[in-house]
Motif scaffolding. Structure first.
Motif, PDB file in Angstrom:
ATOM      1  N   CYS A 195      10.959   4.563 -58.959  1.00  0.00           N
ATOM      2  CA  CYS A 195      11.287   5.256 -57.720  1.00  0.00           C
ATOM      3  C   CYS A 195      12.543   6.105 -57.903  1.00  0.00           C
TER       4      CYS A 195
ATOM      5  N   SER B  97      15.745   7.669 -55.998  1.00  0.00           N
ATOM      6  CA  SER B  97      16.500   7.528 -54.763  1.00  0.00           C
ATOM      7  C   SER B  97      17.062   8.853 -54.314  1.00  0.00           C
ATOM      8  N   LEU B  98      17.090   9.037 -52.999  1.00  0.00           N
ATOM      9  CA  LEU B  98      17.706  10.228 -52.422  1.00  0.00           C
ATOM     10  C   LEU B  98      19.120   9.923 -51.950  1.00  0.00           C
ATOM     11  N   THR B  99      19.626   8.734 -52.285  1.00  0.00           N
ATOM     12  CA  THR B  99      20.963   8.360 -51.848  1.00  0.00           C
ATOM     13  C   THR B  99      21.971   9.383 -52.331  1.00  0.00           C
TER      14      THR B  99
ATOM     15  N   GLU C 162      10.929  10.910 -44.438  1.00  0.00           N
ATOM     16  CA  GLU C 162      12.046  10.096 -44.898  1.00  0.00           C
ATOM     17  C   GLU C 162      12.258   8.945 -43.930  1.00  0.00           C
TER      18      GLU C 162
ATOM     19  N   TYR D  48      13.743   3.537 -47.842  1.00  0.00           N
ATOM     20  CA  TYR D  48      12.573   3.855 -48.656  1.00  0.00           C
ATOM     21  C   TYR D  48      12.861   5.048 -49.559  1.00  0.00           C
ATOM     22  N   ASP D  49      12.404   4.958 -50.789  1.00  0.00           N
ATOM     23  CA  ASP D  49      12.551   6.042 -51.754  1.00  0.00           C
ATOM     24  C   ASP D  49      11.174   6.512 -52.217  1.00  0.00           C
TER      25      ASP D  49
ATOM     26  N   TRP E  73       6.195   5.932 -50.534  1.00  0.00           N
ATOM     27  CA  TRP E  73       7.618   5.584 -50.555  1.00  0.00           C
ATOM     28  C   TRP E  73       7.733   4.069 -50.670  1.00  0.00           C
TER      29      TRP E  73
ATOM     30  N   ASN F 139      10.312   0.486 -50.631  1.00  0.00           N
ATOM     31  CA  ASN F 139      11.564  -0.158 -50.235  1.00  0.00           C
ATOM     32  C   ASN F 139      11.872  -1.236 -51.265  1.00  0.00           C
TER      33      ASN F 139
ATOM     34  N   GLU G 126      13.403  18.876 -51.746  1.00  0.00           N
ATOM     35  CA  GLU G 126      12.374  17.860 -51.547  1.00  0.00           C
ATOM     36  C   GLU G 126      11.089  18.233 -52.287  1.00  0.00           C
TER      37      GLU G 126
END
Length: 198
Positions: free
Chosen positions: A9, A11-13, A47, A51-52, A70, A72, A161
């Motif tokens: 996955c 991450s968009l963090t 989004e 969740y990624d 997505w 988690n 994105e």
């Protein structure tokens, strides 16, 4: 499966929320989507906190739509969006079986601008956007609240994105595989030489 999904996955963090960002141009979307057999007008993302996106899950869905999942990593829950062309009415909403409960009687209700569909304890949401239907379903105990959030936040991807969505999708259609064991004549069955003893 959960562990392997978590390992790939992305991450968009740390990235700014792109729900309100400028959408990528249709030309940019088409350049990536068509190679995957997806109609550009059916490319959507979403989004949900926690969740990624799993980029390896992105690909063709029903007909010429797309599918993406997505994950988690804390709970193991997954949510998937599948896009398709069409319209949804109260009658067709109830008449269409749920993806994960094809035999159950479906109840439909409009919640916060999206369709909430349920059958046999399974929940699914459908967002309607410019002639596209984006179906949101869950696995591994994804909560109805998370599915509703995902449906409400469905949008055309921004450039960033879009790049993430198609980061694991081949950039050009695959070439047909040349098989050397097919005869030139007959029914095209593979050549299977007879071994000792017939």
């Amino acid at each position: 499966m959960a562990a392997s999904m978590a390992s790939v996955c992305v991450s968009l963090t740390g990235c700014a929320s792109t729900t309100g960002a400028d959408a990528a141009s249709l030309d940019s979307i088409a350049e990536l989507a068509r190679a995957a057999g997806i109609t550009p007008e059916l490319v959507y993302t979403t989004e949900v906190d926690g969740y990624d996106l799993a980029p390896q899950s992105v690909g063709p869905g029903a007909a010429d739509g797309m599918s993406a999942t997505w994950f988690n990593s804390s709970t193991g829950a997954m949510l998937t969006i599948r896009s398709d062309s069409g319209e949804l009415t109260e009658a067709s909403c109830a008449a269409t079986p749920l993806w994960d409960a094809p035999g159950g009687a479906v109840t439909c209700a409009n919640e916060d601008g999206v369709w909430h569909r349920s059958a046999g304890g399974i929940h699914e949401y459908v967002a309607v956007r410019d002639g596209a239907l984006i179906w949101v379903s869950g696995m591994n105990d994804a909560s109805p609240a998370d599915l509703l959030t995902a449906a409400k936040k469905v949008h055309v991807p921004s450039d960033a994105e879009l790049e993430l969505l198609f980061s694991d999708v081949p950039k050009s259609p695959g070439e047909p595989v040349e098989r050397g064991d097919l005869p030139e004549n007959g029914d095209g069955a593979p050549i299977d030489p007879t071994g000792p003893g017939g």
